[in-house]
Write a protein that holds these residues in place. Structure first.
Motif: not given
Length: 280
Positions: A247-248, A215-231, A77-84
């Motif tokens: 989501l929470l 930020a979340v949308i780009t993580e979802m689309m491009l991957g990598g790290t972040g909460i969006g990518a984890a989802m 969580l901390w890795v993804n949270l800090l990146d986002t």
């Protein structure tokens, strides 16, 4: 209930309150502000527990909390949270600085208005996400494209709010300052910016959640790290618990960012009539 309201009423009338009365007042305020949210969470848990919806579509709320706790424990969580947050705040900071500068330039210069004004008018309603494939071609799929995409989306509310605030300053005040010998820099820092500050901060408050969303949308689309990518990774493996955990997590992050921005606004505008009205 009547006894509780009586205690609260005596507290609000200025009578010295006990710790119990203070706690009741605090709980009443929490219930008044977040009662609907608690109701939604209770309904979520009941729907999942009663199997009204298949578990792979909606996991129980307590299982989502267990998943978040596990992510806290293993550090995911901390890795993804800090990146986002890093991408969000960097893009947001650039958007604020550039947006205020461009907005003031548009408000104070007819030449800038002629050159840049049409671009702002066209770009504001345009879905900026259409530029993402171009940014990927130019800058790759890493942080640069994501941050630039955030800036492109978050900058327009700041620009328009700054222009509206700067142009809304009463001309008599500006004329009076000029008659007293104020130069353009003095006008900017002592007259225009303070007078336009409430509207500029309103634009900044709109820009902040936009930055998080992009930020979340780009993580979802491009991957990598972040909460969006984890989802998205959880979605690929049909792990609905991981999706709802993200989501929470994003809901809590967004709430805390907005509250922080509101507190900053009150602090910056403590001299303004807006802040004085809140104290009444």
């Amino acid at each position: 209930m009547g006894a509780v309201m009586a205690v609260i009423g005596r507290t609000e009338d200025g009578v010295r309150s006990s710790p119990v009365a203070s706690a009741l007042v605090w709980l009443a305020g929490i219930a008044r502000e977040y009662g609907s949210l608690v109701l939604v969470l209770i309904c979520w848990e009941l729907v999942a527990r009663l199997s009204l919806v298949p578990p792979y579509l909606m996991p129980p709320f307590n299982e989502v909390l267990v998943r978040i706790w596990a992510e806290i424990g293993d550090g995911t969580l901390w890795v993804n949270l800090l990146d986002t947050l890093r991408r969000t705040l960097v893009g947001f900071g650039i958007a604020v600085v550039a947006g205020v500068a461009i907005g003031l330039l548009l408000a104070r210069s007819s030449t800038a208005e002629w050159l840049v004004g049409p671009l702002v008018s066209i770009g504001f309603p345009l879905p900026k996400i259409v530029f993402l494939p171009i940014f990927i071609l130019w800058f790759g799929v890493y942080d640069t494209s994501k941050v630039i995409m955030i800036v492109c989306d978050a900058i327009f509310p700041v620009i328009t709010a700054t222009v509206a605030g700067a142009q809304g300053v009463e001309r008599q005040i500006i004329w009076s300052a000029r008659n007293l010998g104020a130069g353009e820099r003095d006008l900017l820092w002592t007259i225009i910016l303070p007078a336009a500050a409430p509207q500029i901060l309103s634009g900044i408050e709109v820009s902040l959640p936009i930055a998080l969303i992009v930020a979340v949308i780009t993580e979802m689309m491009l991957g990598g790290t972040g909460i969006g990518a984890a989802m998205m990774e959880s979605w690929r493996f049909a792990e609905s618990t991981g999706v709802f955990a993200g989501l929470l997590e994003l809901s809590i992050i967004g709430f805390l960012l907005i509250r922080s921005m509101n507190a900053l606004r009150r602090r910056l505008l403590r001299w303004h009539a807006e802040a004085q009205a809140d104290l009444v």
